[in-house]
Design an enzyme around this catalytic site. Structure first.
Site, short mmCIF file in Angstrom:
data_model
loop_
_atom_site.label_atom_id
_atom_site.label_comp_id
_atom_site.label_asym_id
_atom_site.label_seq_id
_atom_site.Cartn_x
_atom_site.Cartn_y
_atom_site.Cartn_z
N HIS A 276 0.85 -1.20 0.00
CA HIS A 276 0.00 0.00 0.00
C HIS A 276 0.88 1.24 0.00
CE1 HIS A 276 -4.08 1.77 0.71
NE2 HIS A 276 -3.29 2.82 0.92
N CYS A 277 0.99 1.86 -1.16
CA CYS A 277 1.71 3.12 -1.29
C CYS A 277 1.08 3.92 -2.42
CB CYS A 277 3.21 2.89 -1.54
SG CYS A 277 3.57 1.83 -2.95
N HIS A 278 1.52 5.14 -2.60
CA HIS A 278 0.91 6.03 -3.59
C HIS A 278 1.99 6.76 -4.38
CE1 HIS A 278 -2.80 5.58 -1.24
NE2 HIS A 278 -2.10 5.92 -0.16
N TYR B 56 -8.04 16.72 -0.70
CA TYR B 56 -6.79 17.28 -0.19
C TYR B 56 -5.82 17.46 -1.37
CZ TYR B 56 -5.17 12.44 -0.58
OH TYR B 56 -4.87 11.18 -1.05
N HIS C 240 -5.58 -0.56 5.96
CA HIS C 240 -5.18 0.14 7.20
C HIS C 240 -5.85 -0.43 8.45
CE1 HIS C 240 -3.36 2.75 4.38
NE2 HIS C 240 -4.34 3.59 4.21
N ASP D 222 2.08 2.84 3.34
CA ASP D 222 1.18 3.99 3.12
C ASP D 222 1.97 5.24 2.73
OD1 ASP D 222 -1.32 5.22 2.87
OD2 ASP D 222 -1.30 5.94 4.93
N ASN E 299 -2.25 13.20 4.61
CA ASN E 299 -3.21 13.57 5.66
C ASN E 299 -2.87 13.00 7.03
OD1 ASN E 299 -5.09 15.05 3.98
ND2 ASN E 299 -5.64 13.08 3.09
#
Length: 287
Positions: A26-28, A44, A176, A243, A248
């Protein structure tokens, strides 16, 4: 202008070495905005965190595979994600945020670009949940390609969703740790529901977002018992992720090297660590 903080410029190098093939599930990637503009109406605006930064982070902490999850700030434009997956040369997969009108042609294009799942949001502050008919239609459309559903939920919504989830024709992954609250304890109803997914075929959980369930202060040790309990309850259906770049974050910015070390502490058994870090994501994402 960005309204959330950037990740740490120099995260620590973990004290423990990850196994070959370890996956950040899980990463962006964000931007760069001059090439991949952020969506209108987004919840955001992050600072740019493009492929180059993600790849450098993974090299620093010893991760060789990753799953890039489309985030709200890029909306339904997957250009940044698809470029990052392509540049990963087989080391990366993607999870899409599909528009309500997504058709078979779009889903096939994303599949050919390395996408293997569709994400749905059920966290109120990030927008309205998908209408049931849209959710069911998209799930039906992705089933033939072997995709899974990725669910961004909070503790209060898990029980209400379970009857629908148990009937899904595809696997589903809870992001999460369901955003439960560590301060509520291991016996809290929301966490017991999460552990109960062990009895639901096709249910997976990501032990990511340690900072999101904890008190916001590094190294988020209060989250470790929850990671440990989930890994033990769903050993063959648990995934781990950073993550990164931690959009945020309300408390202290996580140190990704510390997150790696924390997982070693929460999961001291070498074979079980390899199961979660290497074998489980390889099976779900087709590495």
């Amino acid at each position: 202008m960005p309204d959330c903080r950037p990740p740490l410029a120099e995260p620590s190098v973990p004290h423990r070495r990850l196994p070959e093939g370890a996956c950040d599930a899980h990463c962006h990637v964000f931007g760069p905005a001059d090439r991949f503009p952020y969506a209108q109406g987004r919840a955001y605006t992050p600072p740019d965190a493009p492929y180059e930064m993600l790849s450098a982070l993974h090299g620093r902490v010893g991760l060789t595979r990753a799953v890039i999850v489309q985030a709200n700030c890029h909306g339904h434009d997957h250009a940044a994600l698809l470029e990052a997956v392509a540049r990963g040369q087989g080391r990366y997969r993607g999870v899409a945020l599909l528009p309500p009108q997504a058709d078979a042609a779009l889903i096939r294009t994303l599949h050919e670009g390395g996408v293997r799942g569709a994400r749905f949001n059920f966290v109120p502050h990030l927008g309205a949940p998908p209408p049931p008919d849209v959710f069911e239609r998209i799930v039906s459309s992705i089933a033939a390609l072997g995709w899974h559903v990725c669910l961004h939920v909070d503790g209060a919504t898990i029980d209400a969703l379970l009857p629908r989830l148990a009937r899904l024709p595809v696997p589903f992954v809870v992001d999460h740790m369901g955003r439960i609250r560590a301060r509520d304890g291991l016996d809290a109803p929301a966490f017991r529901s999460l552990l109960g997914l062990a009895r639901v075929p096709g249910a997976w959980v990501k032990v990511s977002g340690m900072d999101r369930i904890g008190d916001g202060k590094r190294p988020f040790r209060e989250s470790l018992p929850f990671v440990r309990a989930l890994v033990e309850a769903l050993p063959e259906r648990t995934l781990w992720g950073t993550d990164w770049p931690h959009p945020n974050v309300a408390g202290e910015m996580p140190d990704d090297g510390e997150l790696v070390d924390a997982f070693f502490e929460a999961c001291p058994d070498q074979a079980l660590r390899r199961q979660v870090l290497v074998e489980n994501p390889a099976r779900l994402y087709g590495f």
